[in-house]
Design an enzyme around this catalytic site. Sequence first.
Site, PDB file in Angstrom:
ATOM      1  N   ASP A 187      53.335  36.898 -30.331  1.00  0.00           N
ATOM      2  CA  ASP A 187      53.848  37.244 -31.659  1.00  0.00           C
ATOM      3  C   ASP A 187      54.929  38.324 -31.574  1.00  0.00           C
ATOM      4  O   ASP A 187      54.796  39.295 -30.834  1.00  0.00           O
ATOM      5  CB  ASP A 187      52.655  37.730 -32.490  1.00  0.00           C
ATOM      6  N   ASP A 294      47.906  29.509 -32.956  1.00  0.00           N
ATOM      7  CA  ASP A 294      46.953  30.501 -33.452  1.00  0.00           C
ATOM      8  C   ASP A 294      46.767  30.362 -34.968  1.00  0.00           C
ATOM      9  O   ASP A 294      47.514  29.657 -35.641  1.00  0.00           O
ATOM     10  CB  ASP A 294      47.488  31.886 -33.111  1.00  0.00           C
ATOM     11  N   ARG A 350      40.127  29.204 -27.432  1.00  0.00           N
ATOM     12  CA  ARG A 350      39.623  30.582 -27.466  1.00  0.00           C
ATOM     13  C   ARG A 350      38.223  30.532 -28.069  1.00  0.00           C
ATOM     14  O   ARG A 350      38.023  29.955 -29.144  1.00  0.00           O
ATOM     15  CB  ARG A 350      40.524  31.471 -28.302  1.00  0.00           C
ATOM     16  N   ASP A 354      39.540  38.599 -30.506  1.00  0.00           N
ATOM     17  CA  ASP A 354      40.433  39.326 -29.614  1.00  0.00           C
ATOM     18  C   ASP A 354      39.693  40.481 -28.938  1.00  0.00           C
ATOM     19  O   ASP A 354      38.827  41.119 -29.550  1.00  0.00           O
ATOM     20  CB  ASP A 354      41.602  39.921 -30.394  1.00  0.00           C
TER      21      ASP A 354
END
Length: 520
Positions: A187, A294, A350, A354
């Site tokens: 990002d 994402d 994932r 995070d």
Amino acid sequence: MTDIQFNEFQNKSKIIKSKDISIHLPSTPINYYRHGWQSWSLAAWTDLSSLPMQKPAIFYPMHVNEEFAYDNNPNGSWLGVVEFADGNILLLGALATDAHVHLVEDQLSGQFDADAEEWFVAYGQEYIVFAEYAEELGNHLGKNKRNDAPRVWCSWYSLYTSIDENILGKIFNDLGDLPFEVLQVDDGWQADIGDWRANPKFPSGMSALAEKIKSTGRRAGLWLAPLISVKSSPLFREHLDWFLRDERGRFVSAGFNWGEELYALDTTHPDVILWLATLMKQVRVWGFDYLKLDFLYAGALKGKRFKDIPREAAYRECLQVMREAMGLDAFFLTCGTPILPAIGMCDAIRIGPDVSHEWENFRNEHLLYNPSTPGTKNAIRTVIHRLWLGSLLHIDPDVAYFESKENSLTQEQKVLLQDLAYVCNFKATSDLPQWMTNNELEGLRSFLNTIPKVKQAGRYTFQLDDRIVDFTSAVTLPKTKTGLLGLWADFLGWLGDRHFVLRFFKMLDDNALRKRRNSL
């Protein structure tokens, strides 16, 4: 409703087709396996008591299955598992999308949102039952584990959005001969969320950036969040009819980030499908063949769609469109994704929140009771409870840390995160060579080159070659806060739902990032 008796599957698993199914439990279980909806949602074994409401509510679309956010009974997306006093488990799991499982007193029940689909029911030892369920999911949804997962350096956890063409070029050179196969730009490169063009910090453009990466002998990776947009984006202003709305015609919130409200594309709209396919092809033309997509949960939020199909089925169709457009030779990593709809559609997923340079954040994890926010303990907890997905596709636990600069993790906590990467067989880091000591660089090199023999020894213990690793310290959940601390937590939760408060914290973060970038 299909009622199942325990003796029907006590000795052998069963597959049953039904819209609604209920199992009368033979005894009161001691624990329940809660499986969260998407990558960042909590997955954990807990007792049968209600969990505190995580806060703030503005993040519900991003963190939980919002439709069941206020359900006090133990529940989860697609599967529910109970553990009995003898250590055996009973698993009820959907073999299709758009399903939810609840435990109410002595009844374990599951419901599909639309038509009758197949359920898997099994009883026995934990490892065997989960492995059998994963096998059946692969038979129904597909397996996608064609190649080894590449070793990845990504820009996110060192620089976040403060990346630019010059600093990335310097980092790519400084990585030298460290054995990474992919350098992934995260990002910060895009003009806006929804406007996937290079911003002024990348004056040479995206093709030049990909070429710079490939000149180092690595594959070029890129982060995008293609299913969301902010109001400031031209995509939102020019195509209001492309966005998901609720029954009253209001835009469906996809959460709040980057200081703005997020909105979700209707992935069944023909023009959106064409736009997504074109975007994936454009990224490949630029030269990127490792794609991290994402905030994908937005494609499965509840709302009125152009095509009247269940929301997770709509999302799965969208993944297929993007997979075909990017090409089967691309490596496709999904993040912030509803779990089951992604199986068979991507190379890697994932499976936790995070990580962070902190073990845990007291405000977020203890006061706001949010197990989905960035934090190393949060990440390890959920990842360790989703390892059973590893036979279906590559499982990404997020990055490992080696550097000490601006990092409050102890050495033991860093090693635990590195060991989790070994267990998952997925290695990535964001650490900057110029911030690492010689010992830290050699530790990173050793990590990238080492492939230990991994054997699970218990629910949370693993043997890596000749040593035992125990993740138990990361799986506990915070206790509910009461009294004045509880009132303070409620007030913080209220503040967290205010846009001006979130924008203030973003301003502080942005200032810190500028200082971090200027220190390079």
